[in-house]
Design an enzyme around this catalytic site. Structure first.
Site, mmCIF file in Angstrom:
data_model
loop_
_atom_site.group_PDB
_atom_site.id
_atom_site.type_symbol
_atom_site.label_atom_id
_atom_site.label_comp_id
_atom_site.label_asym_id
_atom_site.label_seq_id
_atom_site.Cartn_x
_atom_site.Cartn_y
_atom_site.Cartn_z
ATOM 1 N N ASP A 65 1.512 16.893 52.708
ATOM 2 C CA ASP A 65 2.233 18.162 52.812
ATOM 3 C C ASP A 65 2.609 18.409 54.266
ATOM 4 O O ASP A 65 1.869 17.992 55.157
ATOM 5 C CB ASP A 65 1.273 19.290 52.403
ATOM 6 C CG ASP A 65 1.757 20.085 51.212
ATOM 7 O OD1 ASP A 65 2.621 19.586 50.485
ATOM 8 O OD2 ASP A 65 1.252 21.204 51.016
ATOM 9 N N TYR A 67 2.705 20.628 57.678
ATOM 10 C CA TYR A 67 1.862 21.686 58.223
ATOM 11 C C TYR A 67 2.473 23.042 57.853
ATOM 12 O O TYR A 67 3.697 23.201 57.841
ATOM 13 C CB TYR A 67 1.763 21.577 59.740
ATOM 14 C CG TYR A 67 1.094 20.318 60.241
ATOM 15 C CD1 TYR A 67 -0.218 19.997 59.871
ATOM 16 C CD2 TYR A 67 1.754 19.442 61.106
ATOM 17 C CE1 TYR A 67 -0.844 18.852 60.342
ATOM 18 C CE2 TYR A 67 1.135 18.295 61.592
ATOM 19 C CZ TYR A 67 -0.161 18.001 61.201
ATOM 20 O OH TYR A 67 -0.769 16.862 61.671
ATOM 21 N N PHE A 78 2.214 14.286 59.821
ATOM 22 C CA PHE A 78 1.183 14.355 60.868
ATOM 23 C C PHE A 78 1.722 14.797 62.230
ATOM 24 O O PHE A 78 0.949 14.969 63.174
ATOM 25 C CB PHE A 78 0.436 13.016 61.022
ATOM 26 C CG PHE A 78 -0.321 12.603 59.795
ATOM 27 C CD1 PHE A 78 -1.488 13.262 59.420
ATOM 28 C CD2 PHE A 78 0.141 11.569 58.997
ATOM 29 C CE1 PHE A 78 -2.182 12.897 58.275
ATOM 30 C CE2 PHE A 78 -0.556 11.192 57.846
ATOM 31 C CZ PHE A 78 -1.723 11.857 57.491
ATOM 32 N N HIS A 187 -8.903 9.059 55.355
ATOM 33 C CA HIS A 187 -7.935 10.008 55.910
ATOM 34 C C HIS A 187 -8.414 10.491 57.275
ATOM 35 O O HIS A 187 -9.627 10.606 57.502
ATOM 36 C CB HIS A 187 -7.784 11.194 54.949
ATOM 37 C CG HIS A 187 -6.586 12.034 55.213
ATOM 38 N ND1 HIS A 187 -6.584 13.052 56.146
ATOM 39 C CD2 HIS A 187 -5.348 12.007 54.686
ATOM 40 C CE1 HIS A 187 -5.386 13.617 56.164
ATOM 41 N NE2 HIS A 187 -4.615 13.006 55.296
#
Length: 221
Positions: A65, A67, A78, A187
């Site tokens: 997703d 931010y 990211f 992750h």
């Protein structure tokens, strides 16, 4: 929705834009942006494709997703805009980069320089409502981005896919592993990293080693 993406992608994805699910997705996203604060900025939704043309893709990193805080998302997974504090996952990415390649911790969290070297920074969902993680999931974006992964797998050779965490690893089924390389790890989120699933994976040096083995220039991470 303004399809602000490089022409090389339009050629690959034109058929997706014409499908009923994408028409419905477009209506949903337009309505969300008109009635709520959403991220990234509308003109940045397709930045991953604008900054990394299809013909240049060498590496694919898959996020989930965007931010959902003010000023953070810039259309690359990211990544955050210049001058924005680094979110926890990005901090852990940079810490691993420091340890793996003995590089100084980056000042900017903007990963645009990676994209411009052929790293497709692809979120599975390309938009989100402010302050509401996952709010635009299961509206059609995943169908679209899965088709992107399938197109890369089918049309290109010797691409390196970095699958970080359980969600990203589910995308392996769309990748032809007879002609592409998959590098997996936990992750970079604190929950996973602090349990020992992220640090020490050396994914950046492994990627560059794989690129050099097939005669491609390494990424200047």
């Amino acid at each position: 929705m303004d399809f602000n993406l490089h022409h090389s992608w339009k050629k690959q994805l034109q058929s997706e834009f014409e499908k009923p699910y994408f028409q419905e997705l477009t209506k949903f996203v337009k309505a969300e942006y008109e009635t709520h604060t959403c991220y990234p900025e509308a003109e940045a939704i397709f930045n991953a494709f604008e900054w990394c043309p299809f013909d240049d893709v060498k590496v694919v990193i898959i996020g989930q997703d965007p931010y959902h805080g003010p000023g953070q998302a810039n259309g690359l997974c990211f990544s955050v805009n210049d001058g924005i504090a680094h979110p926890p996952s990005l901090r852990n990415i940079f810490k691993e980069l420091e340890a793996d390649l003995d590089k100084p911790y980056p000042i900017s969290g903007n990963l645009e320089p990676w994209a411009k070297q052929g790293v497709l920074l692809l979120n599975a969902t390309l938009t989100v409502r402010a302050g509401a993680a996952g709010s635009h999931q299961k509206k059609g974006w995943e169908t679209f981005t899965d088709s992107v992964i399938k197109a890369i797998s089918a049309q290109k050779q010797e691409i390196i896919f970095l699958l970080w965490g359980g969600f990203a690893k589910q995308k392996a089924k769309f990748i032809d592993q007879s002609k592409h390389t998959i590098i997996t790890s936990g992750h970079p989120s604190p929950l996973s990293a602090n349990r020992g699933y992220w640090f020490g994976n050396n994914c950046f040096s492994k990627t560059n080693m794989e690129l050099e083995q097939v005669g491609k220039a390494p990424i200047l991470w």
